[in-house]
Scaffold this active site. Structure first.
Site, PDB file in Angstrom:
ATOM      1  N   GLU A  43       0.734  -1.299   0.045  1.00 47.43           N
ATOM      2  CA  GLU A  43       0.018   0.198   0.101  1.00 47.43           C
ATOM      3  C   GLU A  43       0.919   1.185  -0.092  1.00 47.43           C
ATOM      4  OE1 GLU A  43      -3.048  -0.013   3.133  1.00 47.43           O
ATOM      5  OE2 GLU A  43      -2.609   2.378   3.261  1.00 47.43           O
ATOM      6  N   GLU A  52      -2.176  11.428   3.569  1.00 44.36           N
ATOM      7  CA  GLU A  52      -3.106  11.246   4.664  1.00 44.36           C
ATOM      8  C   GLU A  52      -2.915  12.334   5.644  1.00 44.36           C
ATOM      9  OE1 GLU A  52      -4.288   6.863   5.824  1.00 44.36           O
ATOM     10  OE2 GLU A  52      -2.029   7.042   5.742  1.00 44.36           O
TER      11      GLU A  52
END
Ligand code: MG
Length: 532
Positions: free
Chosen positions: A410, A415
């Site tokens: 990932e 974020e």
């Protein structure tokens, strides 16, 4: 992009052939001339950096020296029918249309030049000039019936001076003038300036293209693709900021009209210096409604991380408007379609145990549509604000269906969690490095005002490394030690995901502030570059 550039070249080729046929004598007399391909049009010449007057022969010569694709100038007609180069209706407080050239010419330009006539300007523009086209703006007359006369006079002057091939375009706020030019000579290139007419109407009326204010195009971004599909030339004025210039370049405009040609050259150089990266996929969000289904799909319902939102595909949660993608989280009750569904044997039991969600949002992805191995990915975005928000721009591989997560890898390009608003995180997860074990490889960077200002969240990913970048600053540099796929599962294709989550294991650590809704992530563009 390839199709467009072929179209563009053909168009230039046709212009060359048309102009070439019309001016065989010129071809023999003048040295080789071909429009430069840098798209830059110096607005009223290149005057700013050198401090020469706008619309002066000096500013034209500076645009030629810089090698601009075009140099723009404004044409008016005096009371005694002399065509002169002047922007305003008045020149030294004298109405241009109401005074003779002799009266007007008593006043010199600030650099000592005489008020240029169109004849002198055309002569200067066809001397020692190999690449810079002339962009001739014809100013509308206040005197009824005079517009067509001025158009005729300008065209005749260009023909008499045998400089047709130097004219890149005729531009005007007067539809009447542009139509008259086309009626007199079908081969001329015309562009309308007013910004009020959609491309389809221009096409219908035989206008060759549009040259609109940047902000008007940003308000109607769908006109860009419409114009391209109709084969109209695309020009915009006046792009003086890096933001506007970048936007026009990304949207593949034929021309960029600017007071800062030097800045555009600098940006072009910087872009070509991006180590051979080429744009291979993008969404500039120049349309309205649902995200383009040839580029994006959805995830639905509860997904993971004990997040509290229910993902939907409704316009309320994901839509494109005003040139931006909006992903919007709402506080609203949504029934859980998977409630007590015995077929879902997920590790995430809560997906079937909760009958409804208290929030809705969206998660869009390119999975099954587009994925990439290595490249540079850039997303320009403004983030939602408030405790409980958890927006993300990130990537997964198809391989997780076979080997499972986190073995499949990932990449979290961006974020952010609302309770720690000013920090942006970039992280990789793999079997060896993941957040379940607390071994994920993440770093954060302080970003000033991520909510009201667009920042570019980027990833540079090669077989040797992954760099996490905000606004060109690398803040997390991870090197591939070429050990095994437990550590580095990143030599395979990944797809892109954009979402706004509410609450959950990270975003919800300090609760959710229910007074903040609705909240949006606003995305200006998503661009994927790869090396050849
Ligand atoms: Mg002008």
């Amino acid at each position: 992009m390839a199709v467009l550039s072929i179209k563009k070249n053909n168009r230039h080729l046709l212009i060359f052939i048309a102009l070439g046929l019309l001016s065989c004598k010129t071809v023999l007399q003048k040295s080789d001339f071909a429009f430069a391909k840098n798209t830059i049009i110096a607005h009223r010449g290149a005057w700013k950096a050198k401090g020469v007057p706008q619309n002066s022969i000096a500013s034209l010569q500076e645009a030629i020296r810089l090698g601009c694709t075009g140099s723009e100038f404004d044409v008016r007609m005096t009371a005694d029918s002399v065509l002169v180069i002047a922007h305003d209706a008045t020149y030294n407080n004298l109405e241009v249309e109401e005074n003779t050239y002799a009266t007007l010419a008593k006043h010199k330009l600030a650099n000592g030049e005489a008020l240029p006539t169109l004849k002198h300007y055309l002569q200067a523009g066809s001397t020692n000039n190999k690449h810079t086209g002339l962009v001739c703006e014809i100013k509308p007359s206040k005197i009824p019936g005079r517009n067509t006369f001025i158009a005729q006079k300008v065209l005749k002057m260009v023909k008499d001076e045998k400089v047709e091939r130097y004219i890149l375009a005729y531009i005007s706020f007067s539809y009447e003038i542009l139509k008259e030019l086309k009626a007199l000579d079908k081969s001329v290139v015309t562009q309308y300036l007013d910004g009020s007419k959609p491309p389809a109407l221009l096409k219908q009326d035989g206008i060759s293209g549009l040259d609109y204010l940047v902000y008007k195009l940003k308000k109607s971004p769908e006109w860009i693709n419409d114009a391209k599909e109709l084969g109209l030339t695309l020009n915009a004025w006046v792009a003086n900021s890096t933001e506007d210039i970048d936007w026009l370049l990304a949207n593949d405009f034929d021309f960029i009209t600017t007071d800062e040609p030097e800045l555009v050259f600098e940006i072009l150089k910087k872009n070509s210096d991006k180590q051979g990266y080429k744009l291979v996929w993008s969404d500039e969000f120049n349309y309205k409604g649902k995200p383009d289904d040839t580029k994006w799909g959805y995830d639905y319902g509860f997904i993971a991380n004990e997040e509290k939102q229910y993902f939907t595909d409704s316009l309320k949660n994901a839509r494109v408007e005003n040139g931006y993608l909006i992903i919007e989280a709402h506080k609203e009750k949504v029934m859980n379609k998977d409630f007590k569904n015995p077929e879902i044997k997920s590790w995430a039991k809560y997906k079937t145990q909760i009958d409804s969600a208290n929030y809705s949002s969206a998660r869009i992805k390119t999975e099954g549509i587009a994925d990439w191995k290595y490249g540079r990915i850039e997303v320009s975005a403004k983030l939602p604000k408030g405790r409980g928000m958890w927006p993300a721009i990130w990537m997964l591989s198809e391989n997780r269906k076979t080997v499972g997560w986190p073995e499949s890898g990932e990449i979290d390009i961006m974020e952010q969690v609302g309770y720690d608003n000013d920090f942006i995180h970039g992280t990789i997860h793999s079997k060896a490095f993941n957040h379940i074990k607390g071994t994920q490889k993440g770093k954060k960077i302080f970003v000033k005002d991520p909510n009201d200002t667009f920042h570019v969240y980027a990833l540079e990913w090669t077989p040797e490394k992954i760099d996490f970048i905000v606004d060109d600053v690398v803040y997390n540099h991870i090197v591939n030690n070429h050990t095994n796929t437990d550590k580095w599962p990143f030599d395979q294709k990944f797809h892109l995901i954009l979402n706004v989550s509410v609450g959950g294991m990270w975003g919800g650590q300090k609760g959710i502030d229910d007074s903040i809704f609705p909240q949006q992530m606003v995305v200006d563009y998503v661009r994927v570059f790869q090396k050849k």
